[in-house]
Scaffold this active site. Structure first.
Site, short mmCIF file in Angstrom:
data_model
loop_
_atom_site.label_atom_id
_atom_site.label_comp_id
_atom_site.label_asym_id
_atom_site.label_seq_id
_atom_site.Cartn_x
_atom_site.Cartn_y
_atom_site.Cartn_z
N HIS A 205 27.81 35.72 -15.03
CA HIS A 205 27.20 34.42 -14.73
C HIS A 205 28.13 33.41 -14.06
CE1 HIS A 205 29.34 33.20 -18.39
NE2 HIS A 205 29.20 31.96 -17.96
C1 UD1 Z 1 27.62 26.86 -17.90
C2 UD1 Z 1 29.09 26.48 -18.05
C3 UD1 Z 1 29.92 27.71 -18.36
C4 UD1 Z 1 29.33 28.51 -19.52
C5 UD1 Z 1 27.87 28.81 -19.19
C6 UD1 Z 1 27.18 29.62 -20.26
C7 UD1 Z 1 29.68 24.55 -16.64
C8 UD1 Z 1 30.43 24.10 -15.44
N1 UD1 Z 1 29.63 25.90 -16.84
O1 UD1 Z 1 27.51 27.69 -16.74
O2 UD1 Z 1 31.23 27.31 -18.71
O3 UD1 Z 1 30.05 29.72 -19.67
O4 UD1 Z 1 27.19 27.55 -19.04
O5 UD1 Z 1 25.91 30.03 -19.79
O6 UD1 Z 1 29.17 23.72 -17.35
N2 UD1 Z 1 19.64 27.65 -15.42
C9 UD1 Z 1 18.35 27.92 -15.78
N3 UD1 Z 1 17.97 27.63 -17.07
C10 UD1 Z 1 18.80 27.08 -17.98
C11 UD1 Z 1 20.11 26.80 -17.58
C12 UD1 Z 1 20.53 27.10 -16.31
O7 UD1 Z 1 17.56 28.42 -14.99
O8 UD1 Z 1 18.39 26.85 -19.14
C13 UD1 Z 1 20.08 27.99 -14.04
C14 UD1 Z 1 19.91 26.86 -13.05
O9 UD1 Z 1 19.60 27.39 -11.82
C15 UD1 Z 1 21.28 26.24 -12.98
C16 UD1 Z 1 22.16 27.46 -13.13
O10 UD1 Z 1 21.47 28.30 -14.05
O11 UD1 Z 1 21.51 25.54 -11.80
C17 UD1 Z 1 23.54 27.18 -13.65
O12 UD1 Z 1 23.45 26.46 -14.90
P1 UD1 Z 1 24.66 25.50 -15.36
O13 UD1 Z 1 24.38 24.96 -16.70
O14 UD1 Z 1 24.96 24.54 -14.27
O15 UD1 Z 1 25.90 26.47 -15.41
P2 UD1 Z 1 26.07 27.90 -16.08
O16 UD1 Z 1 26.26 28.90 -14.98
O17 UD1 Z 1 25.06 28.22 -17.12
#
Ligand code: UD1
Length: 365
Positions: A205
């Site tokens: 991820h």
């Molecule tokens: C975040 C953390 C990372 C952690 C990870 C666990 C940061 C910078 N990174 O990364 O350290 O290891 O969480 O998962 O904060 N999305 C969904 N549904 C959700 C959440 C996210 O569809 O419930 C999708 C969205 O497109 C979003 C993308 O995932 O833009 C990334 O989500 P985000 O929370 O920004 O970062 P993670 O990659 O999850």
């Protein structure tokens, strides 16, 4: 004493579960939980609260996904209001997400002591979002709870000596509890409908792996080769699913057994059953060690270097050859894991004791 925890992303709910259990034992503590809303899908959030016995958050800031600056600033704006209203004695932030740095900034600016759980992790590349979040958070925190002695050393190297503790890793506490619980539950193969005995567990991820097409292709090709020899189960993070669709790489998943994101207990069940792990998750590469499983780490560097230095985990980044060689190495050789790297499984109660023994004047003494 009023303690306020700010969480928002999957790995933070896991750490919060341990702190909730530990603080619940102290009747004089009022523990307020704030959810930033960084993760919002049921499988990414609610499922953790439900299965880990975490009380419903007192506040949900509902920020959702956005660019880094917008997401962080939205959390800060909304969290500041809560902090000004609640006036906690201490704010606990967890890990290294945008929620973590937002909470640390708000606490520091309002002169409320910040306690950082999982302080002191460091890794390359320095420009990865999590590394930026960790460094800033550690430098703003009054209490730094390091999960390993390596993390304590990293803090020292940056001149952070006061307020540093090594209670062990809260994730180890929860792993031990989960292991005990699932021993009494039904067979994982049945629960998950996984009709095979031998498999590898694969997760991916990190933005530097998912958002760069060449890196994503290289990893999926290498894991696809491994999947020709052993079943590979892949719970797909929503970010990764979107990138695979955008780059039209679904064909690389043909031999891989894909499932939806899974809750913590299911992850631990799969870990206990799998042969080995392939991952770019900081948490999972360490949980693999707790479960005495080795991991191929899809990162150029790791915050858990003690596990790669002793060759238990293999740092392969996106190098297809290294990933495949790592698989061969893991299946052929037997090595003994080092013990006691992350404490005794009682980090939660040690942290609670330290928090309760403090008053505001002596936070960094
Ligand atoms: C975040 C953390 C990372 C952690 C990870 C666990 C940061 C910078 N990174 O990364 O350290 O290891 O969480 O998962 O904060 N999305 C969904 N549904 C959700 C959440 C996210 O569809 O419930 C999708 C969205 O497109 C979003 C993308 O995932 O833009 C990334 O989500 P985000 O929370 O920004 O970062 P993670 O990659 O999850």
């Amino acid at each position: 004493m009023k303690i306020l925890s700010l969480v928002g992303a999957r790995p933070q709910f896991i750490k919060l579960a341990v702190i909730c259990r530990a603080l619940r034992k102290h009747s004089k503590v009022q523990h307020i939980i704030v959810h930033s809303g960084q993760h919002y899908d049921i499988n990414m959030s609610d499922i953790f609260f439900n299965t880990l016995d975490i009380p419903k958050a007192d506040y949900d800031l509902g920020v959702g996904s956005d660019t880094h600056a917008r997401q962080t600033s939205k959390i800060m704006e909304r969290f500041e209001e809560v902090v000004m209203k609640e006036k906690p004695d201490v704010i606990i932030v967890y890990g290294d997400t945008n929620t973590t740095i937002a909470g640390a900034l708000v606490g520091a600016k309002l002169k409320i002591p910040v306690a950082h759980i999982e302080a002191g992790l460091r890794q390359e590349p320095k420009d990865m979002p999590e590394e930026i979040n960790r460094i800033v958070t550690d430098h703003l925190s009054s209490l730094l709870f390091a999960p390993s002695m390596l993390a304590v050393g990293n803090l020292k190297n940056e001149g952070i000596n006061r307020g540093v503790y090594f209670p062990g890793d809260v994730m180890y506490d929860l792993f031990l509890l989960a292991k005990e619980k699932i021993m009494h539950e039904e067979d994982t193969n049945k629960t998950l409908n996984v009709g095979f005995d031998k498999f590898a567990l694969f997760t991916l991820h990190r933005d530097f792996n998912t958002d760069i097409e060449e890196r994503l292709i290289s990893i999926l090709k290498a894991v696809g080769m491994i999947a020709q020899e052993i079943k590979v189960i892949f719970p797909i993070h929503p970010r990764t699913r979107k990138c695979i669709t955008n780059f039209k790489l679904e064909y690389l998943l043909d031999s891989i057994h894909c499932i939806e994101p899974i809750d913590y207990l299911t992850t631990i069940k799969l870990l206990n059953k799998c042969e080995f792990v392939i991952t770019d998750s900081g948490g999972l590469q360490k949980e693999a060690y707790f479960a005495e499983k080795r991991a191929i780490v899809l990162m150029p560097d790791t915050g858990w270097r003690e596990l790669t230095d002793c060759r238990w985990n293999i740092l392969a980044d996106i190098d297809g050859e290294k990933i495949f060689k790592g698989f061969k190495q893991i299946t052929k050789e037997t090595i003994i894991p080092p013990s006691g790297l992350y404490g005794d499984g009682d980090a939660g109660s040690k942290i609670a004791k330290i928090l309760l023994g403090k008053n505001q004047k002596s936070w960094r003494n």
